[in-house]
Design a protein around this motif. Structure first.
Motif, PDB file in Angstrom:
ATOM      1  N   GLU A 151       0.802  -1.219   0.000  1.00 59.12           N
ATOM      2  CA  GLU A 151       0.000   0.000   0.000  1.00 59.12           C
ATOM      3  C   GLU A 151       0.839   1.276   0.000  1.00 59.12           C
ATOM      4  N   ASN A 152       2.004   1.288   0.641  1.00 62.70           N
ATOM      5  CA  ASN A 152       2.821   2.497   0.725  1.00 62.70           C
ATOM      6  C   ASN A 152       4.124   2.422  -0.070  1.00 62.70           C
ATOM      7  N   ARG A 153       4.322   1.325  -0.827  1.00 57.27           N
ATOM      8  CA  ARG A 153       5.580   1.159  -1.558  1.00 57.27           C
ATOM      9  C   ARG A 153       5.361   0.800  -3.018  1.00 57.27           C
ATOM     10  N   GLY A 154       4.193   0.228  -3.311  1.00 53.62           N
ATOM     11  CA  GLY A 154       3.935  -0.213  -4.676  1.00 53.62           C
ATOM     12  C   GLY A 154       4.394  -1.648  -4.886  1.00 53.62           C
ATOM     13  N   LYS A 155       4.619  -1.999  -6.133  1.00 52.10           N
ATOM     14  CA  LYS A 155       4.956  -3.374  -6.482  1.00 52.10           C
ATOM     15  C   LYS A 155       6.429  -3.663  -6.191  1.00 52.10           C
ATOM     16  N   VAL A 156       6.681  -4.777  -5.471  1.00 54.31           N
ATOM     17  CA  VAL A 156       8.032  -5.166  -5.075  1.00 54.31           C
ATOM     18  C   VAL A 156       8.209  -6.658  -5.337  1.00 54.31           C
ATOM     19  N   LEU A 157       9.372  -7.033  -5.844  1.00 52.92           N
ATOM     20  CA  LEU A 157       9.719  -8.440  -6.045  1.00 52.92           C
ATOM     21  C   LEU A 157      10.584  -8.885  -4.872  1.00 52.92           C
ATOM     22  N   ILE A 158      10.140  -9.913  -4.153  1.00 58.94           N
ATOM     23  CA  ILE A 158      10.815 -10.414  -2.956  1.00 58.94           C
ATOM     24  C   ILE A 158      11.370 -11.808  -3.235  1.00 58.94           C
ATOM     25  N   ASN A 159      12.587 -12.060  -2.760  1.00 60.07           N
ATOM     26  CA  ASN A 159      13.168 -13.401  -2.829  1.00 60.07           C
ATOM     27  C   ASN A 159      12.774 -14.121  -1.541  1.00 60.07           C
ATOM     28  N   ALA A 160      11.857 -15.082  -1.643  1.00 61.46           N
ATOM     29  CA  ALA A 160      11.336 -15.780  -0.457  1.00 61.46           C
ATOM     30  C   ALA A 160      12.381 -16.695   0.176  1.00 61.46           C
ATOM     31  N   GLN A 161      13.507 -16.913  -0.484  1.00 57.63           N
ATOM     32  CA  GLN A 161      14.587 -17.675   0.143  1.00 57.63           C
ATOM     33  C   GLN A 161      15.323 -16.809   1.170  1.00 57.63           C
ATOM     34  N   LEU A 162      15.198 -15.500   1.036  1.00 55.68           N
ATOM     35  CA  LEU A 162      15.930 -14.582   1.919  1.00 55.68           C
ATOM     36  C   LEU A 162      15.047 -13.853   2.928  1.00 55.68           C
ATOM     37  N   ILE A 163      13.765 -13.680   2.601  1.00 58.03           N
ATOM     38  CA  ILE A 163      12.860 -12.890   3.442  1.00 58.03           C
ATOM     39  C   ILE A 163      11.678 -13.753   3.882  1.00 58.03           C
ATOM     40  N   ASP A 164      11.394 -13.751   5.181  1.00 56.36           N
ATOM     41  CA  ASP A 164      10.208 -14.417   5.722  1.00 56.36           C
ATOM     42  C   ASP A 164       9.093 -13.394   5.840  1.00 56.36           C
ATOM     43  N   LEU A 165       8.236 -13.361   4.846  1.00 53.14           N
ATOM     44  CA  LEU A 165       7.104 -12.445   4.901  1.00 53.14           C
ATOM     45  C   LEU A 165       6.160 -12.854   6.017  1.00 53.14           C
ATOM     46  N   ILE A 166       5.465 -11.893   6.600  1.00 57.97           N
ATOM     47  CA  ILE A 166       4.517 -12.161   7.663  1.00 57.97           C
ATOM     48  C   ILE A 166       3.122 -12.197   7.045  1.00 57.97           C
ATOM     49  N   VAL A 167       2.521 -13.373   7.026  1.00 53.48           N
ATOM     50  CA  VAL A 167       1.189 -13.536   6.442  1.00 53.48           C
ATOM     51  C   VAL A 167       0.151 -13.044   7.435  1.00 53.48           C
ATOM     52  N   ILE A 168      -0.782 -12.215   6.959  1.00 57.38           N
ATOM     53  CA  ILE A 168      -1.869 -11.700   7.784  1.00 57.38           C
ATOM     54  C   ILE A 168      -3.045 -12.657   7.616  1.00 57.38           C
ATOM     55  N   GLU A 169      -3.417 -13.285   8.698  1.00 56.98           N
ATOM     56  CA  GLU A 169      -4.504 -14.283   8.660  1.00 56.98           C
ATOM     57  C   GLU A 169      -5.866 -13.624   8.665  1.00 56.98           C
TER      58      GLU A 169
END
Length: 58
Positions: free
Chosen positions: A40-58
């Protein structure tokens, strides 16, 4: 490098653990370990999931 990759799928809402100011993002696509997220505040971003543990909102 992490040995396991969390399961992400398009439509999930996530936050980036190191960039909380980006706000909530919605996963647009997942290709292997590459996850494209529209924040919402950064726009489209490509993340490498091998390096970053995204926090899933349930």
């Amino acid at each position: 490098m992490r040995s396991e990759i969390a399961f992400y799928e398009p439509g999930q809402f996530v936050t980036h653990p190191d960039c909380p100011d980006w706000g909530v993002g919605q996963i647009q696509s997942v290709t292997g370990h590459r996850v494209t997220i529209n924040f919402e505040n950064r726009g489209k971003v490509l993340i490498n999931a091998q390096l970053i543990d995204l926090i899933v909102i349930e």
